[in-house]
Enzyme design. Structure first.
Site, PDB file in Angstrom:
ATOM      1  N   ASP A  73       0.936  -1.076   0.083  1.00 32.99           N
ATOM      2  CA  ASP A  73      -0.006   0.101   0.058  1.00 32.99           C
ATOM      3  C   ASP A  73       0.964   1.402   0.013  1.00 32.99           C
ATOM      4  O   ASP A  73       1.959   1.192   0.724  1.00 32.99           O
ATOM      5  CB  ASP A  73      -1.111  -0.137   1.254  1.00 32.99           C
ATOM      6  CG  ASP A  73      -2.103   0.995   1.025  1.00 32.99           C
ATOM      7  OD1 ASP A  73      -2.928   0.746  -0.089  1.00 32.99           O
ATOM      8  OD2 ASP A  73      -2.288   1.984   1.677  1.00 32.99           O
ATOM      9  N   PHE A 156       3.258   6.169 -13.228  1.00 35.15           N
ATOM     10  CA  PHE A 156       1.575   6.268 -13.139  1.00 35.15           C
ATOM     11  C   PHE A 156       1.304   7.289 -12.020  1.00 35.15           C
ATOM     12  O   PHE A 156       2.245   7.592 -11.274  1.00 35.15           O
ATOM     13  CB  PHE A 156       1.222   4.722 -12.867  1.00 35.15           C
ATOM     14  CG  PHE A 156       1.687   4.289 -11.577  1.00 35.15           C
ATOM     15  CD1 PHE A 156       2.921   3.674 -11.588  1.00 35.15           C
ATOM     16  CD2 PHE A 156       0.921   4.060 -10.550  1.00 35.15           C
ATOM     17  CE1 PHE A 156       3.391   3.235 -10.207  1.00 35.15           C
ATOM     18  CE2 PHE A 156       1.241   3.509  -9.309  1.00 35.15           C
ATOM     19  CZ  PHE A 156       2.611   2.896  -9.213  1.00 35.15           C
TER      20      PHE A 156
HETATM   21  P1  IMP Z   1      -2.241   2.197  -3.753  1.00 36.41           P
HETATM   22  O1  IMP Z   1      -1.066   1.576  -2.939  1.00 36.41           O
HETATM   23  O2  IMP Z   1      -2.541   1.342  -5.206  1.00 36.41           O
HETATM   24  O3  IMP Z   1      -3.407   2.262  -2.838  1.00 36.41           O
HETATM   25  O4  IMP Z   1      -2.038   3.392  -4.382  1.00 36.41           O
HETATM   26  C1  IMP Z   1      -2.356   4.528  -3.751  1.00 36.41           C
HETATM   27  C2  IMP Z   1      -2.412   5.948  -4.696  1.00 36.41           C
HETATM   28  O5  IMP Z   1      -1.032   6.164  -4.727  1.00 36.41           O
HETATM   29  C3  IMP Z   1      -2.884   5.566  -6.000  1.00 36.41           C
HETATM   30  O6  IMP Z   1      -3.461   6.595  -6.512  1.00 36.41           O
HETATM   31  C4  IMP Z   1      -1.652   5.470  -6.850  1.00 36.41           C
HETATM   32  O7  IMP Z   1      -1.774   6.033  -8.372  1.00 36.41           O
HETATM   33  C5  IMP Z   1      -0.685   6.238  -6.070  1.00 36.41           C
HETATM   34  N1  IMP Z   1       0.846   5.723  -6.132  1.00 36.41           N
HETATM   35  C6  IMP Z   1       1.219   4.621  -5.535  1.00 36.41           C
HETATM   36  N2  IMP Z   1       2.559   4.397  -5.897  1.00 36.41           N
HETATM   37  C7  IMP Z   1       2.761   5.299  -6.763  1.00 36.41           C
HETATM   38  C8  IMP Z   1       3.951   5.512  -7.557  1.00 36.41           C
HETATM   39  O8  IMP Z   1       5.041   5.102  -7.245  1.00 36.41           O
HETATM   40  N3  IMP Z   1       4.126   6.735  -8.067  1.00 36.41           N
HETATM   41  C9  IMP Z   1       3.034   7.510  -8.345  1.00 36.41           C
HETATM   42  N4  IMP Z   1       1.839   7.260  -7.586  1.00 36.41           N
HETATM   43  C10 IMP Z   1       1.894   6.121  -6.935  1.00 36.41           C
END
Ligand code: IMP
Length: 201
Positions: A73, A156
């Site tokens: 996460d 992303f």
């Molecule tokens: P999750 O871990 O998938 O819940 O990500 C949470 C949020 O953080 C999402 O909107 C992802 O796009 C963003 N996010 C997570 N890791 C990255 C990264 O490495 N670069 C940019 N955004 C990230």
């Protein structure tokens, strides 16, 4: 927990190809990541911490698959916003993982904030979970600042707005996948996990 001579085969809790690519690049032959089982429903991430949400996802996949599961996460903490969006990073713009809306809100919230006050960090917490309840937790972070406008189309999420410290002023969106992986929060969490498992010193 693991035999360093034998690859650890684990089921991924994410279907995000960017995350999978980033993790596989660091894990190499030490950890083999199997795809997320398509039949497992989306997990509601309603914990109030990264580790809590990672655990929710890891438990769901470990219980459904009967295999060791790995969940990460991640999120962005912006100092001028008292740590927001934090655990709300995926929903910050109002939608569900709507990256463009999330970035648009971040740009708007920081409008007029001086460069020196735009400090932020990405954080990743990983939970590796066995079906019998054993788990290993690893974390990584990457300090930087939020740019005033999006730059680059690599990566992303918030990558086009995040300028990592110690780089040359380019956003993560302007970094190649290999360059991002040298310094990113996710690669650091992967390395910490490998160390915890005894794969590295
Ligand atoms: P999750 O871990 O998938 O819940 O990500 C949470 C949020 O953080 C999402 O909107 C992802 O796009 C963003 N996010 C997570 N890791 C990255 C990264 O490495 N670069 C940019 N955004 C990230």
């Amino acid at each position: 927990m693991a035999d360093p001579a034998t690859p650890l085969v684990v089921v991924a809790a994410t279907a995000n190809q960017h995350k999978l690519d980033e993790m596989r690049a660091v894990f190499g032959a030490a950890i083999e990541l199997l795809p997320r089982p398509a039949e497992v429903p989306e997990v509601v991430e309603d914990a109030d911490s990264f580790v809590g949400n990672a655990r929710l996802k890891a438990v769901a996949i470990a219980e459904a698959s009967g295999h060791v599961a790995l969940a990460d996460d991640s999120g962005l903490e912006v100092d001028a916003l008292d740590g927001a969006p934090g655990v709300e990073s995926a929903y910050y713009g109002g939608g569900d993982h709507d990256d463009a809306a999330n970035r648009a809100r971040l740009v708007s919230e920081l409008s007029g904030v001086a460069v020196a006050q735009r400090t932020a960090r990405f954080r990743t917490v990983m939970v590796l979970r066995w079906p019998d309840g054993r788990e290993v937790v690893a974390e990584g972070s990457c300090e930087g600042r939020i740019g005033e406008q999006e730059k680059g189309d690599q990566g992303f999420g918030y990558d086009p707005l995040f300028v990592p410290d110690g780089s040359d002023g380019r956003t993560f969106g302007e970094h190649s996948a290999d360059e991002k992986n040298v310094i990113s929060h996710r690669s650091r969490a992967c390395l910490a996990l490998l160390t915890e498992l005894g794969f590295t010193d």
